[in-house]
Design a protein around this motif. Sequence first.
Motif: not given
Length: 172
Positions: A18-23, A25-26, A16
């Motif tokens: 990583l996906s928050k981090r990816d969001v 970053m995007r 979770q």
Amino acid sequence: MDENSTEQYENDEFGQFLSKRDVIMRILFVILGLAIIALSLFIWQIQIRHHPPGSRAKGTLRSIGSSQLAYRELNDQGQYGSLPALQATLGISDRYNLGNMIENYSMTWEAHNISIAVGEPLVSQFTVIAYPRDTRYASMATFCITEDQIVRVYLSGKGYEFESIYQWDPIL
């Protein structure tokens, strides 16, 4: 809770994260991209204000006027010349023509050498007019230069006719 379920729980939290981090970053990349586009547009607007398309036309016309004076001094009759005559005499590049000498402008070039009376010296005149190719922009005006070496601009609505170039507004 056993050891396997603890690892599973930690992996889910890490997933979770990583996906928050990816969001995040995007979103940051999108914001950065928009900021770069906004900055580019801002810089482009500054360049247009400081170097409007007409400034090149005015500068080139002033250079043409100086070239005409040099050409007149070089020939025995004291005449102004056509673009091909100046190119042959003064070494102006033959890559230039009336359609590409000034970016976004086309030009007309006339040189008249008139004899008023038999035995009298010739009266030599020239007129070079730069017409904008794209008139959608207010900074794209029509300019001219004549033998008096004054660059003028045509402003519609001033009460003079286009053909009366000596009445156009001078640019100092």
